[in-house]
Design a protein around this motif. Structure first.
Motif, short mmCIF file in Angstrom:
data_model
loop_
_atom_site.label_atom_id
_atom_site.label_comp_id
_atom_site.label_asym_id
_atom_site.label_seq_id
_atom_site.Cartn_x
_atom_site.Cartn_y
_atom_site.Cartn_z
N ILE A 96 0.84 -1.20 0.00
CA ILE A 96 0.00 0.00 0.00
C ILE A 96 0.87 1.25 0.00
N ARG A 97 1.90 1.28 0.88
CA ARG A 97 2.79 2.44 0.95
C ARG A 97 3.55 2.63 -0.37
N LEU A 98 4.01 1.52 -0.95
CA LEU A 98 4.75 1.60 -2.21
C LEU A 98 3.86 2.13 -3.32
N ILE A 135 16.53 15.12 -4.80
CA ILE A 135 17.03 14.33 -3.67
C ILE A 135 16.05 14.35 -2.50
N ALA A 136 15.54 15.54 -2.19
CA ALA A 136 14.62 15.67 -1.06
C ALA A 136 13.34 14.87 -1.28
N ILE A 137 12.77 14.97 -2.47
CA ILE A 137 11.53 14.25 -2.77
C ILE A 137 11.77 12.74 -2.74
N GLY A 138 12.92 12.30 -3.27
CA GLY A 138 13.25 10.88 -3.24
C GLY A 138 13.43 10.36 -1.82
N THR A 139 14.05 11.18 -0.96
CA THR A 139 14.26 10.79 0.44
C THR A 139 12.92 10.67 1.18
N ILE A 140 12.04 11.64 0.96
CA ILE A 140 10.72 11.61 1.60
C ILE A 140 9.93 10.40 1.13
N ALA A 141 9.99 10.12 -0.18
CA ALA A 141 9.26 8.96 -0.72
C ALA A 141 9.80 7.66 -0.14
N GLY A 142 11.12 7.56 -0.01
CA GLY A 142 11.73 6.37 0.58
C GLY A 142 11.30 6.16 2.02
N SER A 143 11.24 7.27 2.77
CA SER A 143 10.80 7.16 4.17
C SER A 143 9.35 6.73 4.26
N LEU A 144 8.53 7.23 3.33
CA LEU A 144 7.12 6.85 3.32
C LEU A 144 6.95 5.35 3.08
N VAL A 145 7.79 4.78 2.22
CA VAL A 145 7.67 3.36 1.89
C VAL A 145 8.23 2.47 2.99
#
Length: 232
Positions: free
Chosen positions: A8-10, A41-51
């Protein structure tokens, strides 16, 4: 975190990133300036944390992504509309070779050494510094090169009509986004009256009607109006 929650997160992260990329346009991919690089970089980091980080709720993760996207859009708008903001966010191009001479102070500002400069020149098809007239280090980290006149490809103008250089050795912007760039005009020893007369000769009554204007190497004026009509 179980498999179902991970999926779901992914899925949510992917859909939000896809929507944000469409919304923010293609510049993030095609022109990675310093501002774009930090944003990606910031958006990728936030997305990774969300997943992967179960301590971050889905709601907070999505809100963080949307919030950062909003900041990016605001800064992109300022970058487009304000020359001061564009200079602050992206910096300015720096001339590293001028009239065949290496600008040592410029190299220090760009943190380039001679080995790196030579590698960048070779990628542009230049294998000897003696072949270069001008080289500019761009804000996206690439280099633009103008070879000496004797090494430039033959053109139809060369075969028919040759006009001696009456202005700068590169085109000079005098109007951008409907705004007059007085400093560049003064550097060419021209004034507003000359520009306005050239515009009137092309059927343009006000500078605000011009999206972009550039004084060419031969002293002529290139004009692009807001209605996308191109005038030479």
């Amino acid at each position: 975190m179980n498999i179902t929650e991970l999926i779901i997160r992914l899925s949510i992260s992917f859909l939000v990133l896809w929507a944000m990329t469409r919304l923010m346009g293609r510049k993030e991919i095609s022109q990675m300036t310093f501002h774009n690089f930090v944003s990606a970089i910031a958006i990728g980091t936030i997305a990774g944390s969300l997943v992967l980080n179960s301590m971050v709720s889905i709601r907070n993760g999505v809100l963080a992504l949307i919030g950062w996207a909003a900041f990016t859009l605001v800064f992109s708008f300022l970058d487009l509309k304000s020359k001061g903001a564009h200079k602050l966010l992206n910096g300015t191009p720096i001339i590293v070779i001028k009239e065949g001479k290496i600008m040592e102070d410029s190299l220090r500002k760009t943190q380039l050494n001679m080995e790196t400069l030579n590698v960048m020149l070779r990628k542009k098809g230049v294998f000897s510094l003696s072949d270069v007239s001008f080289a500019v280090f761009e804000t996206d980290g690439t280099i633009s090169v103008m070879k000496k006149e004797s090494l430039q490809p033959l053109t139809k103008r060369d075969m028919n009509i040759f006009k001696p250089d009456r202005g700068s050795s590169v085109g000079t912007v005098v109007v951008s986004d409907g705004k007059l760039i007085e400093g560049n005009l003064s550097n060419l020893h021209l004034d507003t009256a000359w520009l306005e007369q050239k515009l009137r000769d092309s059927g343009i009554q006000r500078i605000s009607e011009v999206f972009y204007a550039e004084v060419q190497q031969d002293g002529t004026l290139y004009i692009d109006k807001y209605d996308d009509g191109v005038v030479h």
